[in-house]
Scaffold this active site. Sequence first.
Site, PDB file in Angstrom:
ATOM      1  N   LYS A  28       0.853  -1.206   0.000  1.00 47.31           N
ATOM      2  CA  LYS A  28       0.000   0.000   0.000  1.00 47.31           C
ATOM      3  C   LYS A  28       0.879   1.243   0.000  1.00 47.31           C
ATOM      4  O   LYS A  28       0.477   2.312   0.441  1.00 47.31           O
ATOM      5  CB  LYS A  28      -0.935   0.010   1.220  1.00 47.31           C
ATOM      6  CG  LYS A  28      -1.976  -1.105   1.223  1.00 47.31           C
ATOM      7  CD  LYS A  28      -3.057  -0.860   0.175  1.00 47.31           C
ATOM      8  CE  LYS A  28      -4.069  -2.028   0.173  1.00 47.31           C
ATOM      9  NZ  LYS A  28      -4.985  -1.951  -0.988  1.00 47.31           N
ATOM     10  N   ARG A  29       2.083   1.080  -0.509  1.00 50.74           N
ATOM     11  CA  ARG A  29       3.047   2.193  -0.645  1.00 50.74           C
ATOM     12  C   ARG A  29       3.283   2.888   0.693  1.00 50.74           C
ATOM     13  O   ARG A  29       3.450   4.099   0.777  1.00 50.74           O
ATOM     14  CB  ARG A  29       2.583   3.204  -1.704  1.00 50.74           C
ATOM     15  CG  ARG A  29       2.227   2.568  -3.067  1.00 50.74           C
ATOM     16  CD  ARG A  29       3.333   1.667  -3.595  1.00 50.74           C
ATOM     17  NE  ARG A  29       3.017   1.112  -4.916  1.00 50.74           N
ATOM     18  CZ  ARG A  29       2.819  -0.191  -5.162  1.00 50.74           C
ATOM     19  NH1 ARG A  29       2.897  -1.102  -4.188  1.00 50.74           N
ATOM     20  NH2 ARG A  29       2.582  -0.605  -6.391  1.00 50.74           N
ATOM     21  N   ALA A  65       3.152   6.952   0.825  1.00 46.97           N
ATOM     22  CA  ALA A  65       2.083   7.577   0.020  1.00 46.97           C
ATOM     23  C   ALA A  65       1.156   8.431   0.870  1.00 46.97           C
ATOM     24  O   ALA A  65       0.091   8.837   0.395  1.00 46.97           O
ATOM     25  CB  ALA A  65       1.284   6.495  -0.698  1.00 46.97           C
ATOM     26  N   LEU A  67      -1.382   9.696   4.001  1.00 48.67           N
ATOM     27  CA  LEU A  67      -2.553   9.201   4.733  1.00 48.67           C
ATOM     28  C   LEU A  67      -3.213   8.038   3.995  1.00 48.67           C
ATOM     29  O   LEU A  67      -3.346   8.086   2.762  1.00 48.67           O
ATOM     30  CB  LEU A  67      -3.558  10.369   4.832  1.00 48.67           C
ATOM     31  CG  LEU A  67      -4.900  10.124   5.495  1.00 48.67           C
ATOM     32  CD1 LEU A  67      -4.723   9.905   6.995  1.00 48.67           C
ATOM     33  CD2 LEU A  67      -5.817  11.320   5.251  1.00 48.67           C
ATOM     34  N   LEU A  69      -5.987   6.673   2.491  1.00 48.20           N
ATOM     35  CA  LEU A  69      -7.225   7.314   2.039  1.00 48.20           C
ATOM     36  C   LEU A  69      -8.419   6.379   2.188  1.00 48.20           C
ATOM     37  O   LEU A  69      -9.539   6.836   2.418  1.00 48.20           O
ATOM     38  CB  LEU A  69      -7.068   7.775   0.588  1.00 48.20           C
ATOM     39  CG  LEU A  69      -5.978   8.844   0.370  1.00 48.20           C
ATOM     40  CD1 LEU A  69      -5.737   9.078  -1.117  1.00 48.20           C
ATOM     41  CD2 LEU A  69      -6.335  10.157   1.052  1.00 48.20           C
ATOM     42  N   GLY A 112       1.016  13.055   3.747  1.00 51.86           N
ATOM     43  CA  GLY A 112       1.454  12.746   5.112  1.00 51.86           C
ATOM     44  C   GLY A 112       2.843  12.138   5.172  1.00 51.86           C
ATOM     45  O   GLY A 112       3.513  12.213   6.213  1.00 51.86           O
ATOM     46  N   GLU A 115       4.923  15.042   5.410  1.00 48.79           N
ATOM     47  CA  GLU A 115       4.775  15.607   6.764  1.00 48.79           C
ATOM     48  C   GLU A 115       5.627  14.826   7.769  1.00 48.79           C
ATOM     49  O   GLU A 115       6.266  15.413   8.646  1.00 48.79           O
ATOM     50  CB  GLU A 115       3.305  15.582   7.181  1.00 48.79           C
ATOM     51  CG  GLU A 115       2.438  16.494   6.325  1.00 48.79           C
ATOM     52  CD  GLU A 115       0.994  16.498   6.767  1.00 48.79           C
ATOM     53  OE1 GLU A 115       0.310  15.471   6.553  1.00 48.79           O
ATOM     54  OE2 GLU A 115       0.539  17.500   7.331  1.00 48.79           O
ATOM     55  N   GLU A 135      -3.152  17.015  -1.410  1.00 54.67           N
ATOM     56  CA  GLU A 135      -4.348  17.207  -0.582  1.00 54.67           C
ATOM     57  C   GLU A 135      -5.420  18.004  -1.325  1.00 54.67           C
ATOM     58  O   GLU A 135      -6.610  17.698  -1.234  1.00 54.67           O
ATOM     59  CB  GLU A 135      -3.984  17.911   0.729  1.00 54.67           C
ATOM     60  CG  GLU A 135      -3.344  17.006   1.769  1.00 54.67           C
ATOM     61  CD  GLU A 135      -1.845  16.802   1.579  1.00 54.67           C
ATOM     62  OE1 GLU A 135      -1.306  17.202   0.526  1.00 54.67           O
ATOM     63  OE2 GLU A 135      -1.222  16.216   2.484  1.00 54.67           O
ATOM     64  N   GLY A 143      -2.785  17.448   7.518  1.00 56.02           N
ATOM     65  CA  GLY A 143      -3.272  17.232   8.890  1.00 56.02           C
ATOM     66  C   GLY A 143      -2.212  16.646   9.794  1.00 56.02           C
ATOM     67  O   GLY A 143      -2.460  16.397  10.969  1.00 56.02           O
TER      68      GLY A 143
END
Length: 264
Positions: A28-29, A65, A67, A69, A112, A115, A135, A143
């Site tokens: 899921k990267r 990758a 958050l 999603l 993220g 981040e 985003e 976030g």
Amino acid sequence: MSAQNGADLVRYELRGPVAVIGLNRPEKRNAISDSVVNAIDAAVGRAAREAKAAVIYGAGPHFCAGLDLAEHVEKSLMEAVENSRHWHRVFDRIERGTIPFVVALQGAVVGGGFELAASAQIRVAERSAFFGLPEGQRGIFVGGGGSVRIGRLIGEARMADMMLTGRVLTAEEMERWGGVSYLAEEGGALDKAIELAERMASNASFSNYAVLNALPRIRDMSSEDGLFLESVISALTTASPEAEERLRAFLEKRAAKVKAPGHG
Ligand code: 1HE
């Protein structure tokens, strides 16, 4: 495929004084789900207890990758707020904890993931790394502390450009923008990150602590307050037994000199 448990989602290894923490969800990267952020939290806490510096890397061709999603789409307004505040707490322990962190980056460093990378003190990027803040395209907002950390790292106007236009930057471009500290050859970021972490691990712990905790706070203060705090911390470090021994070691020619780049 069955759900991975927290221990599988993030690998942890102690190599001497350096904790090596790997995001381990390459299929899921390395997207950050609630379980992943909790596993990062546990690994960061363990590193603070038993290591003197730490490295975070991502397994597979991409660092992260961002958050998850798929999980995020299910969240209510309050769940989303609480989730963001939880990321803040976890990433804050990286930015302003007790030990310094280096991130090793390749492939996607997105949302993220950027981040998370921005919360470390040092970013090492392979040439395959690319940086995006999608985003805006996804209809959401940063976030995980990005509006503070990424904005300050590369500048607010550049961050706004990335978020508004979907601009994606290469590792070299991000180095020019100040978001990458070191460029590495393909496959070389982790080794370089560990080498830097080992170097930081050999510093006086309190000096490292002061860098992590005083620099971002002093940036937020007035110049006058910042200079005052700097003097107090400087005096505290000078009076520590560790500093006394290190200063003596230099004067007695037992410690390394500062060398010009390229001279060993
Ligand atoms: C994911 C995610 C994810 C991949 N959440 N599942 N982040 C993004 O908007 C980035 C979205 N991801 C991508 O643009 C691409 O996946 C990558 C450029 C990172 C990698 O591309 P690629 O071709 O290597 O992989 P892929 O085929 O797109 O993805 C492989 C699988 O990972 C696939 O699932 P599968 O079940 O179809 O195999 C993807 O759905 C899944 N996957 N990324 C969930 N992010 C605290 S606020 C922070 C806000 C943000 O981070 S916003 C940015 C979110």
